[in-house]
Scaffold this motif. Structure first.
Motif, PDB file in Angstrom:
ATOM      1  N   SER A  10       0.841  -1.214   0.000  1.00  0.00           N
ATOM      2  CA  SER A  10       0.000   0.000   0.000  1.00  0.00           C
ATOM      3  C   SER A  10       0.865   1.249   0.000  1.00  0.00           C
ATOM      4  CB  SER A  10      -0.912   0.015   1.234  1.00  0.00           C
ATOM      5  OG  SER A  10      -1.813  -1.045   1.198  1.00  0.00           O
ATOM      6  N   VAL A  11       1.886   1.248   0.836  1.00  0.00           N
ATOM      7  CA  VAL A  11       2.787   2.400   0.918  1.00  0.00           C
ATOM      8  C   VAL A  11       3.516   2.598  -0.406  1.00  0.00           C
ATOM      9  CG1 VAL A  11       4.895   3.255   2.027  1.00  0.00           C
ATOM     10  CG2 VAL A  11       3.028   2.333   3.424  1.00  0.00           C
ATOM     11  N   ARG A  12       4.021   1.523  -0.968  1.00  0.00           N
ATOM     12  CA  ARG A  12       4.721   1.637  -2.255  1.00  0.00           C
ATOM     13  C   ARG A  12       3.810   2.203  -3.347  1.00  0.00           C
ATOM     14  NH1 ARG A  12       7.754  -3.709  -1.110  1.00  0.00           N
ATOM     15  NH2 ARG A  12       9.814  -2.914  -0.591  1.00  0.00           N
ATOM     16  N   ALA A  13       2.568   1.764  -3.373  1.00  0.00           N
ATOM     17  CA  ALA A  13       1.623   2.255  -4.377  1.00  0.00           C
ATOM     18  C   ALA A  13       1.336   3.743  -4.178  1.00  0.00           C
ATOM     19  CB  ALA A  13       0.325   1.448  -4.317  1.00  0.00           C
ATOM     20  N   ILE A  14       1.197   4.159  -2.949  1.00  0.00           N
ATOM     21  CA  ILE A  14       0.938   5.578  -2.669  1.00  0.00           C
ATOM     22  C   ILE A  14       2.143   6.417  -3.076  1.00  0.00           C
ATOM     23  CG2 ILE A  14       0.599   7.251  -0.794  1.00  0.00           C
ATOM     24  CD1 ILE A  14      -1.085   4.911   0.574  1.00  0.00           C
ATOM     25  N   ILE A  15       3.330   5.959  -2.721  1.00  0.00           N
ATOM     26  CA  ILE A  15       4.552   6.685  -3.104  1.00  0.00           C
ATOM     27  C   ILE A  15       4.655   6.796  -4.621  1.00  0.00           C
ATOM     28  CG2 ILE A  15       7.080   6.630  -3.090  1.00  0.00           C
ATOM     29  CD1 ILE A  15       6.822   5.216  -0.294  1.00  0.00           C
ATOM     30  N   ALA A  16       4.472   5.686  -5.301  1.00  0.00           N
ATOM     31  CA  ALA A  16       4.584   5.675  -6.766  1.00  0.00           C
ATOM     32  C   ALA A  16       3.568   6.616  -7.408  1.00  0.00           C
ATOM     33  CB  ALA A  16       4.398   4.252  -7.298  1.00  0.00           C
ATOM     34  N   GLY A  17       2.394   6.703  -6.840  1.00  0.00           N
ATOM     35  CA  GLY A  17       1.352   7.546  -7.415  1.00  0.00           C
ATOM     36  C   GLY A  17       1.541   9.031  -7.176  1.00  0.00           C
ATOM     37  N   LEU A  18       2.349   9.377  -6.166  1.00  0.00           N
ATOM     38  CA  LEU A  18       2.467  10.796  -5.800  1.00  0.00           C
ATOM     39  C   LEU A  18       3.890  11.354  -5.850  1.00  0.00           C
ATOM     40  CD1 LEU A  18       0.048  10.750  -2.720  1.00  0.00           C
ATOM     41  CD2 LEU A  18      -0.414  11.728  -4.981  1.00  0.00           C
ATOM     42  N   GLY A  23       6.326  18.955  -4.085  1.00  0.00           N
ATOM     43  CA  GLY A  23       6.049  18.918  -2.650  1.00  0.00           C
ATOM     44  C   GLY A  23       5.368  17.624  -2.240  1.00  0.00           C
ATOM     45  N   ALA A  24       5.829  16.506  -2.756  1.00  0.00           N
ATOM     46  CA  ALA A  24       5.140  15.223  -2.624  1.00  0.00           C
ATOM     47  C   ALA A  24       5.117  14.640  -1.218  1.00  0.00           C
ATOM     48  CB  ALA A  24       5.770  14.207  -3.571  1.00  0.00           C
ATOM     49  N   LEU A  25       6.006  15.067  -0.338  1.00  0.00           N
ATOM     50  CA  LEU A  25       6.097  14.417   0.971  1.00  0.00           C
ATOM     51  C   LEU A  25       4.786  14.487   1.749  1.00  0.00           C
ATOM     52  CD1 LEU A  25       7.589  12.873   3.130  1.00  0.00           C
ATOM     53  CD2 LEU A  25       8.611  15.037   3.899  1.00  0.00           C
ATOM     54  N   LEU A  26       4.216  15.652   1.893  1.00  0.00           N
ATOM     55  CA  LEU A  26       2.966  15.754   2.667  1.00  0.00           C
ATOM     56  C   LEU A  26       1.810  14.989   2.014  1.00  0.00           C
ATOM     57  CD1 LEU A  26       3.110  19.366   4.110  1.00  0.00           C
ATOM     58  CD2 LEU A  26       3.293  17.213   5.354  1.00  0.00           C
ATOM     59  N   PRO A  27       1.596  15.108   0.703  1.00  0.00           N
ATOM     60  CA  PRO A  27       0.539  14.287   0.104  1.00  0.00           C
ATOM     61  C   PRO A  27       0.758  12.786   0.310  1.00  0.00           C
ATOM     62  CG  PRO A  27       1.127  16.046  -1.397  1.00  0.00           C
ATOM     63  CD  PRO A  27       2.129  16.079  -0.261  1.00  0.00           C
ATOM     64  N   ILE A  28       2.006  12.343   0.260  1.00  0.00           N
ATOM     65  CA  ILE A  28       2.298  10.924   0.480  1.00  0.00           C
ATOM     66  C   ILE A  28       1.963  10.540   1.922  1.00  0.00           C
ATOM     67  CG2 ILE A  28       4.192   9.253   0.724  1.00  0.00           C
ATOM     68  CD1 ILE A  28       5.369  10.505  -1.872  1.00  0.00           C
ATOM     69  N   HIS A  30      -0.125  11.988   3.962  1.00  0.00           N
ATOM     70  CA  HIS A  30      -1.587  11.992   4.107  1.00  0.00           C
ATOM     71  C   HIS A  30      -2.194  10.751   3.459  1.00  0.00           C
ATOM     72  CE1 HIS A  30      -2.512  15.792   6.071  1.00  0.00           C
ATOM     73  NE2 HIS A  30      -1.539  16.349   5.353  1.00  0.00           N
ATOM     74  N   GLY A  31      -1.688  10.382   2.285  1.00  0.00           N
ATOM     75  CA  GLY A  31      -2.207   9.206   1.604  1.00  0.00           C
ATOM     76  C   GLY A  31      -1.998   7.936   2.411  1.00  0.00           C
ATOM     77  N   ILE A  32      -0.824   7.811   3.010  1.00  0.00           N
ATOM     78  CA  ILE A  32      -0.535   6.633   3.829  1.00  0.00           C
ATOM     79  C   ILE A  32      -1.442   6.602   5.052  1.00  0.00           C
ATOM     80  CG2 ILE A  32       1.214   5.539   5.306  1.00  0.00           C
ATOM     81  CD1 ILE A  32       3.308   6.587   3.211  1.00  0.00           C
ATOM     82  N   GLN A  33      -1.560   7.745   5.712  1.00  0.00           N
ATOM     83  CA  GLN A  33      -2.415   7.767   6.902  1.00  0.00           C
ATOM     84  C   GLN A  33      -3.878   7.519   6.538  1.00  0.00           C
ATOM     85  OE1 GLN A  33      -1.317   9.676  10.373  1.00  0.00           O
ATOM     86  NE2 GLN A  33      -3.249  10.747  10.624  1.00  0.00           N
ATOM     87  N   ASP A  34      -4.333   8.050   5.429  1.00  0.00           N
ATOM     88  CA  ASP A  34      -5.709   7.799   4.992  1.00  0.00           C
ATOM     89  C   ASP A  34      -5.935   6.315   4.720  1.00  0.00           C
ATOM     90  OD1 ASP A  34      -6.251  10.508   5.174  1.00  0.00           O
ATOM     91  OD2 ASP A  34      -6.196  10.855   3.005  1.00  0.00           O
ATOM     92  N   ALA A  35      -4.943   5.664   4.134  1.00  0.00           N
ATOM     93  CA  ALA A  35      -5.086   4.253   3.774  1.00  0.00           C
ATOM     94  C   ALA A  35      -4.923   3.313   4.960  1.00  0.00           C
ATOM     95  CB  ALA A  35      -4.068   3.888   2.690  1.00  0.00           C
ATOM     96  N   LEU A  36      -3.977   3.615   5.849  1.00  0.00           N
ATOM     97  CA  LEU A  36      -3.636   2.690   6.930  1.00  0.00           C
ATOM     98  C   LEU A  36      -4.098   3.135   8.306  1.00  0.00           C
ATOM     99  CD1 LEU A  36       0.052   1.882   5.865  1.00  0.00           C
ATOM    100  CD2 LEU A  36      -2.057   0.702   5.198  1.00  0.00           C
ATOM    101  N   GLY A  37      -4.449   4.420   8.433  1.00  0.00           N
ATOM    102  CA  GLY A  37      -4.830   4.946   9.741  1.00  0.00           C
ATOM    103  C   GLY A  37      -3.665   5.545  10.503  1.00  0.00           C
ATOM    104  N   PHE A  68      -0.140  13.475  12.112  1.00  0.00           N
ATOM    105  CA  PHE A  68       0.333  12.160  11.690  1.00  0.00           C
ATOM    106  C   PHE A  68       0.549  11.247  12.890  1.00  0.00           C
ATOM    107  CE2 PHE A  68       1.950  14.893   8.166  1.00  0.00           C
ATOM    108  CZ  PHE A  68       1.070  14.425   7.214  1.00  0.00           C
ATOM    109  N   ARG A  69      -0.114  10.109  12.850  1.00  0.00           N
ATOM    110  CA  ARG A  69       0.037   9.082  13.886  1.00  0.00           C
ATOM    111  C   ARG A  69       1.162   8.146  13.466  1.00  0.00           C
ATOM    112  NH1 ARG A  69      -3.609   8.279  17.581  1.00  0.00           N
ATOM    113  NH2 ARG A  69      -2.835   6.160  17.813  1.00  0.00           N
ATOM    114  N   GLN A  70       1.922   7.665  14.445  1.00  0.00           N
ATOM    115  CA  GLN A  70       2.970   6.699  14.172  1.00  0.00           C
ATOM    116  C   GLN A  70       2.628   5.321  14.743  1.00  0.00           C
ATOM    117  OE1 GLN A  70       7.056   8.304  14.509  1.00  0.00           O
ATOM    118  NE2 GLN A  70       6.026  10.206  15.127  1.00  0.00           N
ATOM    119  N   THR A  71       1.445   5.212  15.322  1.00  0.00           N
ATOM    120  CA  THR A  71       0.949   3.941  15.835  1.00  0.00           C
ATOM    121  C   THR A  71      -0.482   3.769  15.327  1.00  0.00           C
ATOM    122  OG1 THR A  71       0.147   5.009  17.855  1.00  0.00           O
ATOM    123  CG2 THR A  71       2.362   4.024  17.936  1.00  0.00           C
ATOM    124  N   PRO A  72      -0.945   2.536  15.222  1.00  0.00           N
ATOM    125  CA  PRO A  72      -2.314   2.331  14.747  1.00  0.00           C
ATOM    126  C   PRO A  72      -3.323   3.000  15.679  1.00  0.00           C
ATOM    127  CG  PRO A  72      -1.095   0.260  14.752  1.00  0.00           C
ATOM    128  CD  PRO A  72      -0.238   1.273  15.466  1.00  0.00           C
TER     129      PRO A  72
END
Length: 158
Positions: A10-18, A23-28, A30-37, A68-72
């Motif tokens: 999931s993370v790899r797909a989000i990175i590849a897409g953005l 300024g890709a870091l923040l969108p990435i 956000h995308g990871i947190q949206d996908a994984l929590g 940004f959360r670093q734990t579930p």
């Protein structure tokens, strides 16, 4: 497929897409947190590699922004308003009650994984201060007793 492998893909797909976005870091993130929590700490090297940044640069951004959360997260996320209107209407006392009742501080999750607690700096519900948001439901005029009622049945809407 294990959860770790799923998260990596999931993370790899989000990175590849953005990654080619300016300024890709923040969108990435956000995308990871949206996908994984949350943004798994193990994802930092993948993000750094994808953006040609150091791990320290990525970690610095993740740890700087409280969003940004670093734990579930727990099953339910409680956002407690810390803005001026809510503070003037008793949010400090409510905060003390909430933290004591849940046994956690901000950015933590209860041991049973039921609730995470996050500060927020306005829910746009100032006329009904103090306010909280449980998942996506905003609740106003929250007293300690009302808070206890809400968390006893968190799936019920505002």
């Amino acid at each position: 497929m294990t959860e770790q492998q799923w998260d990596r893909e999931s993370v790899r797909a989000i990175i590849a897409g953005l990654q080619d976005k300016p300024g890709a870091l923040l969108p990435i993130l956000h995308g990871i947190q949206d996908a994984l929590g949350y943004v798994p700490p193990d994802s930092v090297p993948l993000i750094a590699e994808g953006l040609n940044l150091s791990r320290a640069e990525v970690h610095g951004v993740v740890s700087f922004y409280h969003y940004f959360r670093q734990t579930p997260p727990g099953k339910h996320t409680i956002h407690l308003c810390r803005a001026e209107s809510c503070k003037s209407m008793g949010a400090d006392a409510l905060e003390t009650h909430v933290k004591t009742r849940l046994g956690i501080d901000y950015h933590e999750t209860t041991s049973d994984q039921a609730f995470s607690l996050e500060p927020v700096y306005c829910l746009g519900n100032c006329a009904c201060s103090p306010s909280i948001m449980v998942d996506h439901d905003v609740h106003g005029r929250i007293t300690p007793e009302r808070f206890d009622e809400i968390i006893a049945n968190p799936g019920v809407g505002a």
